[in-house]
Design an enzyme around this catalytic site. Structure first.
Site, PDB file in Angstrom:
ATOM      1  CD  GLU A 288      -2.873  -0.601   2.588  1.00 19.81           C
ATOM      2  OE1 GLU A 288      -2.782   0.522   3.146  1.00 19.81           O
ATOM      3  OE2 GLU A 288      -3.596  -1.509   3.016  1.00 19.81           O
ATOM      4  CD  GLU A 342     -12.190   1.756   0.129  1.00 19.39           C
ATOM      5  OE1 GLU A 342     -12.676   0.805   0.782  1.00 19.39           O
ATOM      6  OE2 GLU A 342     -10.960   1.924  -0.034  1.00 19.39           O
ATOM      7  CE  LYS A 345     -10.459   2.866   4.629  1.00 13.40           C
ATOM      8  NZ  LYS A 345      -9.072   2.697   4.127  1.00 13.40           N
ATOM      9  CD  GLU A 351      -7.629   6.396   6.872  1.00 11.36           C
ATOM     10  OE1 GLU A 351      -7.895   5.334   6.297  1.00 11.36           O
ATOM     11  OE2 GLU A 351      -6.466   6.742   7.144  1.00 11.36           O
TER      12      GLU A 351
END
Length: 471
Positions: A288, A342, A345, A351
């Site tokens: 990541e 997203e 999250k 985030e």
């Protein structure tokens, strides 16, 4: 874990809403590719090879597209590696036959420590999808060793061993390896890179873990985010240094090497830490890394421009096969975080804003390969599904194709089924130029300006086929 395309046919599917072309034109450069790749509307070279980076496909959201649409998007981008945070059967099924390599994950370490549970999980979540879907790695645990769950830490290696044994028992270990992804925070020191060392309190876990990875020939996967370092100390951490932009660099007196970016320094710090534990035989891969395009007021540096710069510069370096100063002959291996924003999250706003794309399929910012510029794009125009507003796209695509010839045009769901042959040639800039037969095909198929269509095209040997569907 490099992708290898064994299929004789190159396929690209654009599951994209768009306005149809002018039916009065007898000469058209056919538009098939979303304007997702660069500032000049995503032209792809006729000799384009698969991009040498992978993507993290997270799904903590309630507005993501169907995996079949995602498959089309990633294939259009030539992304050849995907990491999931689970083993979602819908995703694995949607990518069957694409040749895309998958890394799947399992965080239930306590259960996976039991051999029977591990075998049952592999039999249900790995074996049924092979070989159609190319699952090449199972990750056990994510950032477990930098957490606070002692039970998970203790279960990590037994779970990895049990899943590996299950793969062996089912005859899958030659196709699928086992690893774990850990945060760069498992390091007690990372600067200078030559002084890299694992935390002493983790030595009891790290030593046997590294021994096991070396035995399997599996890589050690690291999640590394220079963004966090900059956010924590924007006054002392150089922004150009973390964004791969020109800067004086940082000198490592232990090796006399100079680093022009933080990510490479972090990778080499992990190599140094492993060497201190007796291992020069394990590859480091980045499972990541990324940069958020938005964040809370106190999240310094979380901007569209910085995200575009970080990911764009990183991808250019990866595409060039660049290694780190310590391992210059070993190309950096990266899985970018993340595919989509997203919206569910938890945590700070950043985030929810690591995605390269909005859920409707439009890019959060343009990523240009080959020197294109970067800039923000609007989330209001969709280039992804028939239920969204069509996107204006460039009337060009470049694919590997014979320089001239006849291609088959097929369509359905308008004036019934139509099949015609259209002549084409390749322009000087590598684009397919449709000529004789195109006007007739449009007229007889009943298409009108404003129609929304999906196009699928394929090449096999010297034959080209375009299939067009009204959405």
């Amino acid at each position: 874990m490099r992708a290898r395309d064994d299929a004789p046919m190159e396929r690209r599917m654009i599951a994209a809403g768009r306005r149809f072309f002018d039916s009065s034109s007898s000469l058209l450069l056919l538009c098939l590719l979303l304007s997702l790749l660069s500032a000049n509307n995503g032209i792809v070279s006729a000799a384009t090879a698969p991009l040498k980076f992978g993507i993290n496909y997270g799904q903590i959201a309630n507005n993501l597209p169907h995996p079949a649409q995602v498959s089309g998007l990633l294939r259009s981008l030539n992304v050849n590696r995907v990491k999931l945070y689970d083993a979602d059967p819908a995703v694995l099924t949607a990518f069957a036959g694409t040749g895309v390599e998958f890394t799947i994950s399992n965080g239930d370490l306590l259960n996976m420590s039991d051999a029977r549970n591990a075998r049952a999980w592999v039999a249900q979540n790995v074996q049924p999808f092979l070989p159609d879907t190319r699952i090449t790695c199972v990750i056990l645990g994510n950032e477990v060793l930098s957490g606070t769950d002692a039970s998970a830490m203790q279960s990590l290696l037994p779970a990895m061993q049990a899943v590996h044994q299950a793969l062996v028992d089912l005859g899958l270990d030659d196709q699928v390896n086992v690893s774990t992804s850990q945060s760069v925070n498992v390091l007690a020191s990372s600067y200078p890179p030559s002084a890299g060392a694992f935390r002493e309190d983790l030595a009891q876990y790290m030593r046997p873990l590294l021994d096991f990875l070396a035995e399997l020939g599996s890589p050690f996967l690291i999640n590394a985010y220079p963004f966090f370092a900059y956010k924590a100390s924007p006054g002392s951490v150089s922004l150009p240094y973390v964004l791969f932009e020109p800067n004086p660099g940082a000198h490592d007196p232990g090796t006399n090497l100079t680093y022009d970016n933080m990510l490479y320094a972090q990778i080499d710090a992990v190599y140094a830490a492993m060497e201190a534990m007796g291992h020069k035989d394990i590859a480091v891969r980045i499972s990541e890394t990324g940069w958020p395009s938005a964040g809370d007021a106190d999240e310094v540096g979380a901007t569209v421009q910085n995200a575009a710069t970080y990911n764009g510069n990183l991808m250019k370096r990866v595409a060039a096969g660049q290694g780190t100063p310590l391992r210059p002959d070993v190309p950096v291996d990266v899985l970018v975080f993340a595919l989509f924003n997203e919206n569910m999250k938890q945590g700070q706003a950043s985030e929810r804003n690591y995605g390269l794309f909005y859920p409707n399929g439009t890019s959060v910012y343009d990523l240009g390969f080959g020197g294109a510029s970067f800039g923000p794009s609007s989330p209001t125009a969709s280039g992804f599904s028939s239920s969204s507003k069509p996107t204006k796209m460039s009337p060009r695509i470049r694919i590997v194709a014979p320089s001239s010839g006849v291609l088959k045009m097929e369509t359905s769901d308008k004036n019934g089924y139509q099949l015609m042959e259209v002549s084409y040639h390749i322009d000087f800039d590598g684009c397919i130029n449709l000529t004789t037969g195109w006007k007739e095909f449009v007229a007889e198929s009943g298409f009108e300006d404003g129609d929304v269509v999906m196009v699928m095209f394929s090449r096999e040997d010297d034959s080209l086929t375009f299939r067009i569907y009204v959405l």
